[in-house]
Design a protein around this motif. Structure first.
Motif, short mmCIF file in Angstrom:
data_model
loop_
_atom_site.label_atom_id
_atom_site.label_comp_id
_atom_site.label_asym_id
_atom_site.label_seq_id
_atom_site.Cartn_x
_atom_site.Cartn_y
_atom_site.Cartn_z
N UNK A 142 0.81 -1.21 0.00
CA UNK A 142 0.00 0.00 0.00
C UNK A 142 0.84 1.26 0.00
N UNK A 143 2.16 1.10 -0.02
CA UNK A 143 3.05 2.25 -0.08
C UNK A 143 3.08 3.08 1.18
N UNK A 144 2.85 2.46 2.32
CA UNK A 144 2.82 3.21 3.56
C UNK A 144 4.21 3.70 3.97
N UNK A 145 4.30 4.90 4.51
CA UNK A 145 5.59 5.42 4.96
C UNK A 145 6.21 4.51 6.02
N UNK A 146 7.51 4.42 6.00
CA UNK A 146 8.28 3.65 6.98
C UNK A 146 8.08 2.14 6.85
N UNK A 147 7.48 1.67 5.74
CA UNK A 147 7.29 0.23 5.57
C UNK A 147 8.59 -0.47 5.22
N UNK A 148 9.52 0.27 4.62
CA UNK A 148 10.80 -0.30 4.22
C UNK A 148 11.91 0.24 5.09
#
Length: 272
Positions: A142-148
């Motif tokens: 979902x392209x959420x911030x801080x996911x990577x």
């Protein structure tokens, strides 16, 4: 959203159902396809990841894989710690999420446009692929911030092992890590193939059905892909027409080494 789930849970195992249920909780539009591989076989998982990920796929396709033998540390594990979840974005847009264990990322390492660690703990559950990783994978999808997290260095991913069985399909065909471009035996020549303690005669072929029923062919198989630079990779396969090559070679495991020698005269052979 097509999601391939590649894991060593076992055909029809409850674990597949539990993982699908958890993924659908976080990604309600997910359309899961299940692909089982042998227990602890990161090589087979990696082969499947590349075959599905580096070929044409619907937009938004995700590959979620979990084969985690927990062999990154030989010491006793605390809190069920294991190999970390990683992420790869392939040139065609397919996103790969799975444990960086053994050869799971080896086949896509050099093709990946992006390699990162996922921002999720590697410990806390015996069943991480159900309890921890689906939510992290969904956050990435979902392209959420801080996911990577940090970049995953290619040096943290081993090379593809040479001259071995990578995958065994339902017909008993042995898909190998021998590239068509590396084949040395001339088409039509008889070769000696040894896997473990079993040796068989095969025919070097340019097509699996270019042999008579009951003969073993050593031929370019149905597996391979073309990278972003247009470089084609096709893998050789051992195929016993009308029967199972896996049975003929004594049911070898994925990862078993393959030795090939060209037959010239009885009792006289040279490397092929």
């Amino acid at each position: 959203m097509l999601i391939h789930i590649i894991a060593d849970y076992g055909q029809g195992d409850l674990a597949f159902a539990e993982v699908v249920q958890r993924i659908r909780l976080y990604l309600p539009d997910a359309e899961p396809i299940l692909t089982p591989v042998p227990a602890f076989s990161t090589l087979a998982a990696g082969f499947c990841v590349a075959q599905l990920g580096l070929n044409e796929a619907p937009a938004g396709t995700i590959i979620y894989h979990n084969v985690a033998p927990r062999q990154d540390d030989e010491q006793a594990r605390t809190e069920n710690a294991g190999e970390r979840l990683a992420f790869a974005r392939l040139p065609n847009g397919v996103r790969v999420m799975g444990v960086n264990a053994g050869h799971a990322f080896s086949f896509v390492r050099d093709a990946a446009a992006e390699l990162c660690w996922a921002a999720v703990a590697a410990e806390g559950s015996q069943f991480r692929s159900r309890d921890l990783f689906p939510q992290a994978a969904a956050a990435i999808a979902l392209g959420q911030p801080e996911a990577l997290d940090d970049v995953l260095e290619p040096t943290d991913i081993p090379d593809i092992p040479e001259n071995c069985i990578a995958y065994i399909d339902g017909y008993g065909n042995l898909k190998t890590t021998i590239k068509q471009s590396d084949r040395k035996a001339e088409v039509g020549s008889a070769i000696s193939v040894r896997i473990g303690d079993t040796e068989q005669t095969a025919i070097a072929s340019d097509g699996s059905f270019a042999v008579e029923p009951g003969q073993i062919a050593f031929a370019p198989g149905s597996s391979g892909w073309t990278d972003s630079a247009g470089q084609e990779t096709q893998w050789m396969e051992l195929f016993l027409r009308g029967h199972s090559a896996w049975e003929a070679f004594g049911r070898p495991a994925v990862g078993s080494q393959i030795q090939i020698r060209e037959r010239i005269l009885a009792g006289n052979s040279s490397p092929a």
